[in-house]
Design a protein around this motif. Structure first.
Motif, PDB file in Angstrom:
ATOM      1  N   ARG A  33       0.835  -1.231   0.096  1.00 17.91           N
ATOM      2  CA  ARG A  33       0.019  -0.059   0.116  1.00 17.91           C
ATOM      3  C   ARG A  33       0.876   1.157   0.156  1.00 17.91           C
ATOM      4  NH1 ARG A  33      -3.600   3.262   2.831  1.00 17.91           N
ATOM      5  NH2 ARG A  33      -5.621   3.618   1.901  1.00 17.91           N
ATOM      6  N   ILE A  34       0.731   2.096  -1.011  1.00 19.07           N
ATOM      7  CA  ILE A  34       1.425   3.150  -1.177  1.00 19.07           C
ATOM      8  C   ILE A  34       1.034   4.555  -0.318  1.00 19.07           C
ATOM      9  CG2 ILE A  34       2.739   4.896  -2.801  1.00 19.07           C
ATOM     10  CD1 ILE A  34       2.446   2.596  -4.814  1.00 19.07           C
ATOM     11  N   ILE A  35       1.800   5.070   0.377  1.00 19.36           N
ATOM     12  CA  ILE A  35       1.176   6.441   1.191  1.00 19.36           C
ATOM     13  C   ILE A  35       2.076   7.393   1.188  1.00 19.36           C
ATOM     14  CG2 ILE A  35       0.603   6.978   3.648  1.00 19.36           C
ATOM     15  CD1 ILE A  35       0.224   3.917   4.238  1.00 19.36           C
ATOM     16  N   SER A  36       1.338   8.529   0.756  1.00 14.94           N
ATOM     17  CA  SER A  36       2.103   9.712   0.952  1.00 14.94           C
ATOM     18  C   SER A  36       1.910  10.375   1.803  1.00 14.94           C
ATOM     19  CB  SER A  36       1.457  10.726  -0.363  1.00 14.94           C
ATOM     20  OG  SER A  36       1.980  11.936  -0.492  1.00 14.94           O
ATOM     21  N   MET A  37       3.075  10.572   2.592  1.00 16.28           N
ATOM     22  CA  MET A  37       3.266  11.518   3.722  1.00 16.28           C
ATOM     23  C   MET A  37       3.292  12.818   3.447  1.00 16.28           C
ATOM     24  SD  MET A  37       3.217  10.346   7.072  1.00 16.28           S
ATOM     25  CE  MET A  37       4.256   8.656   7.064  1.00 16.28           C
ATOM     26  N   SER A  38       2.315  13.743   3.420  1.00 13.11           N
ATOM     27  CA  SER A  38       2.326  15.016   2.789  1.00 13.11           C
ATOM     28  C   SER A  38       1.937  16.270   3.782  1.00 13.11           C
ATOM     29  CB  SER A  38       1.416  15.322   1.873  1.00 13.11           C
ATOM     30  OG  SER A  38       1.698  14.064   0.693  1.00 13.11           O
ATOM     31  N   ASN A  39       2.677  17.363   3.749  1.00 15.69           N
ATOM     32  CA  ASN A  39       2.103  18.510   4.512  1.00 15.69           C
ATOM     33  C   ASN A  39       2.916  19.616   3.912  1.00 15.69           C
ATOM     34  OD1 ASN A  39       1.363  20.802   6.150  1.00 15.69           O
ATOM     35  ND2 ASN A  39       1.077  19.270   7.815  1.00 15.69           N
ATOM     36  N   GLN A  40       2.188  20.631   3.116  1.00 11.42           N
ATOM     37  CA  GLN A  40       2.886  21.683   2.533  1.00 11.42           C
ATOM     38  C   GLN A  40       3.749  22.702   3.266  1.00 11.42           C
ATOM     39  OE1 GLN A  40      -0.203  21.744   2.508  1.00 11.42           O
ATOM     40  NE2 GLN A  40      -1.237  24.086   2.614  1.00 11.42           N
ATOM     41  N   LYS A  41       3.335  22.560   4.834  1.00 11.19           N
ATOM     42  CA  LYS A  41       3.970  23.438   5.627  1.00 11.19           C
ATOM     43  C   LYS A  41       5.303  22.628   5.917  1.00 11.19           C
ATOM     44  CE  LYS A  41       3.621  26.273   9.665  1.00 11.19           C
ATOM     45  NZ  LYS A  41       5.063  26.030  10.164  1.00 11.19           N
ATOM     46  N   GLY A  45       7.231  17.787  11.561  1.00  8.16           N
ATOM     47  CA  GLY A  45       7.250  16.453  11.739  1.00  8.16           C
ATOM     48  C   GLY A  45       7.085  15.246  10.485  1.00  8.16           C
ATOM     49  N   LYS A  46       6.852  15.794   9.541  1.00  5.59           N
ATOM     50  CA  LYS A  46       6.774  14.938   8.406  1.00  5.59           C
ATOM     51  C   LYS A  46       7.766  13.661   8.160  1.00  5.59           C
ATOM     52  CE  LYS A  46       6.911  16.926   4.598  1.00  5.59           C
ATOM     53  NZ  LYS A  46       8.186  16.404   4.326  1.00  5.59           N
ATOM     54  N   THR A  47       9.048  14.469   8.239  1.00  2.90           N
ATOM     55  CA  THR A  47      10.198  13.438   7.894  1.00  2.90           C
ATOM     56  C   THR A  47      10.465  12.441   9.297  1.00  2.90           C
ATOM     57  OG1 THR A  47      11.341  15.021   6.267  1.00  2.90           O
ATOM     58  CG2 THR A  47      12.416  13.215   7.297  1.00  2.90           C
ATOM     59  N   THR A 214       1.267  16.065  15.946  1.00  4.61           N
ATOM     60  CA  THR A 214       2.683  15.993  16.124  1.00  4.61           C
ATOM     61  C   THR A 214       3.208  17.343  17.029  1.00  4.61           C
ATOM     62  OG1 THR A 214       3.362  17.174  14.039  1.00  4.61           O
ATOM     63  CG2 THR A 214       3.195  14.670  14.042  1.00  4.61           C
ATOM     64  N   MET A 215       4.209  17.170  17.626  1.00  2.00           N
ATOM     65  CA  MET A 215       4.795  18.366  18.307  1.00  2.00           C
ATOM     66  C   MET A 215       3.898  18.844  19.259  1.00  2.00           C
ATOM     67  SD  MET A 215       6.675  20.023  14.905  1.00  2.00           S
ATOM     68  CE  MET A 215       7.612  20.901  15.668  1.00  2.00           C
ATOM     69  N   ASP A 240      -5.675   8.372  17.298  1.00  2.00           N
ATOM     70  CA  ASP A 240      -5.774   8.429  19.115  1.00  2.00           C
ATOM     71  C   ASP A 240      -4.159   8.809  19.401  1.00  2.00           C
ATOM     72  OD1 ASP A 240      -8.483   7.848  20.033  1.00  2.00           O
ATOM     73  OD2 ASP A 240      -8.119   6.312  18.556  1.00  2.00           O
ATOM     74  N   THR A 241      -3.396   8.145  18.655  1.00  2.00           N
ATOM     75  CA  THR A 241      -1.847   8.373  19.113  1.00  2.00           C
ATOM     76  C   THR A 241      -1.255   9.533  18.688  1.00  2.00           C
ATOM     77  OG1 THR A 241      -1.531   6.061  18.566  1.00  2.00           O
ATOM     78  CG2 THR A 241       0.447   7.268  18.939  1.00  2.00           C
ATOM     79  N   VAL A 242      -0.791  10.469  19.503  1.00  2.00           N
ATOM     80  CA  VAL A 242      -0.108  11.890  19.286  1.00  2.00           C
ATOM     81  C   VAL A 242       1.343  11.762  19.791  1.00  2.00           C
ATOM     82  CG1 VAL A 242      -0.232  14.053  20.331  1.00  2.00           C
ATOM     83  CG2 VAL A 242      -2.658  12.649  20.042  1.00  2.00           C
ATOM     84  N   ILE A 243       1.948  12.402  18.828  1.00  2.00           N
ATOM     85  CA  ILE A 243       3.336  12.286  19.302  1.00  2.00           C
ATOM     86  C   ILE A 243       3.949  13.621  19.812  1.00  2.00           C
ATOM     87  CG2 ILE A 243       5.518  12.157  17.708  1.00  2.00           C
ATOM     88  CD1 ILE A 243       3.710   9.991  17.495  1.00  2.00           C
ATOM     89  N   GLY A 244       4.407  13.801  21.032  1.00  2.00           N
ATOM     90  CA  GLY A 244       4.775  14.875  21.589  1.00  2.00           C
ATOM     91  C   GLY A 244       6.219  15.483  21.133  1.00  2.00           C
ATOM     92  N   ARG A 245       6.701  16.618  21.699  1.00  2.00           N
ATOM     93  CA  ARG A 245       7.617  17.386  21.396  1.00  2.00           C
ATOM     94  C   ARG A 245       9.020  16.576  22.408  1.00  2.00           C
ATOM     95  NH1 ARG A 245       8.322  22.339  18.960  1.00  2.00           N
ATOM     96  NH2 ARG A 245       6.267  23.393  18.530  1.00  2.00           N
ATOM     97  N   THR A 246      10.170  16.620  21.601  1.00  2.00           N
ATOM     98  CA  THR A 246      11.236  16.014  22.547  1.00  2.00           C
ATOM     99  C   THR A 246      12.481  16.102  21.698  1.00  2.00           C
ATOM    100  OG1 THR A 246      12.314  13.913  23.369  1.00  2.00           O
ATOM    101  CG2 THR A 246      11.074  13.706  21.426  1.00  2.00           C
TER     102      THR A 246
END
Length: 286
Positions: A33-41, A45-47, A214-215, A240-246
């Motif tokens: 399954r091919i998934i594009s990880m996208s955000n023009q800003k 935390g995209k990469t 993220t963040m 539901d999963t949230v990625i915090g700052r670190t």
């Protein structure tokens, strides 16, 4: 941060906390399954998400290919992948290298491979502008190897140009990492509009898989307010999963390994493993 609402544990999204089970091992692999990880800003935390989600899925036995589709080459650098004097995604896009497999490098993480990028990719938009079916070139490149993997992540550059349109045209789904900051939220509507146009004109099968906050900083009212707005706007598409700052993320990038290897017991490493389990549970990934 965990709080209680009516006696029930809730996470930062305000929804009850869920326990996502460890996925069963796969008996076979592919097609991906091919998934594009996208955000023009940029800076959302995209990469970081591309690297660490890919690594977490690889830990669970999924065969993962990460395509660095950003001329800055941050994904390649973050996994200590060579980017010069080797075939890159740019060579595949312009046709000077025909065999996609020849550009694939193995990372230090078992089950995680990478197609690298470097600054040469910045010339791709100019090079491709007169090509026939220029929006579908990446899809052709990935078609050669999609049966070898369970998931292919395309780490897009922060723009809505021809490269990002190529990524969206090649993808089955889109994941949007979204920093819990007001200006990051403002730009998502434009990205959703672009996805809708690609769906209408180029790739009817594409769908929005998930929005990953993220963040997140639970200590700030701003983060909390943006989170409320995101959940209110996008509902169940928000994970539901949230990625915090670190500070561990840049440290891991310097070391050239994902946080799941750099600091395996850190809260953020656990969060990416939980995110991997959640996306498998949601059916986004096999």
């Amino acid at each position: 941060m965990v709080t209680y609402k009516n006696g029930v544990k809730v996470g930062p999204t305000g929804r009850p906390l869920k326990d996502f089970p460890v996925p069963a091992p796969l008996t076979s692999h592919g097609p991906a399954r091919i998934i594009s990880m996208s955000n023009q800003k940029g800076g959302v935390g995209k990469t970081t998400t591309s690297i660490n989600l890919a690594a977490a899925l690889a830990e669970y036995g999924r065969k993962v290919l990460a395509v660095d589709f950003d001329p800055q080459g941050a994904l390649s650098a973050g996994l200590a992948i060579q980017t010069h004097d080797v075939p890159t995604i740019y060579d595949l896009m312009r046709g000077s290298v025909k065999d996609t497999k020849s550009a694939i490098q193995h990372s230090k993480v078992p089950n995680l491979d990478v197609i690298p990028a470097n600054i040469d990719l910045s010339a791709a938009e100019v090079h491709l502008i007169n090509e026939v079916a220029r929006e579908q070139i990446l899809a052709g490149v990935l078609r050669q190897v999609k049966n070898d993997y369970d998931v292919i992540f395309i780490d897009c550059q922060p723009s809505l140009g021809l490269l990002t349109v190529n990524a969206l045209t090649a993808a089955h789904g889109v994941i949007i990492p979204l920093a819990t900051e007001f200006f990051a939220l403002r730009g998502v509507a434009l990205l959703i509009e672009t996805i809708d146009k690609v769906k209408e004109r180029l790739n009817p099968a594409i769908e929005l898989d998930a929005i990953i906050p993220t963040m997140y900083d639970p200590r700030t009212l701003h983060s909390q307010e943006v989170m409320e707005r995101v959940v209110e706007t996008f509902g169940d598409k928000v994970t539901d999963t949230v990625i915090g700052r670190t500070v561990k993320f840049p440290d891991a990038s310097v070391a050239g390994v994902p946080i799941t290897e750099f600091a395996p017991d850190h809260a953020s490493a656990k969060a990416y493993r939980q995110l991997a389990r959640e996306l498998i549970e949601r059916g986004v990934v096999a």
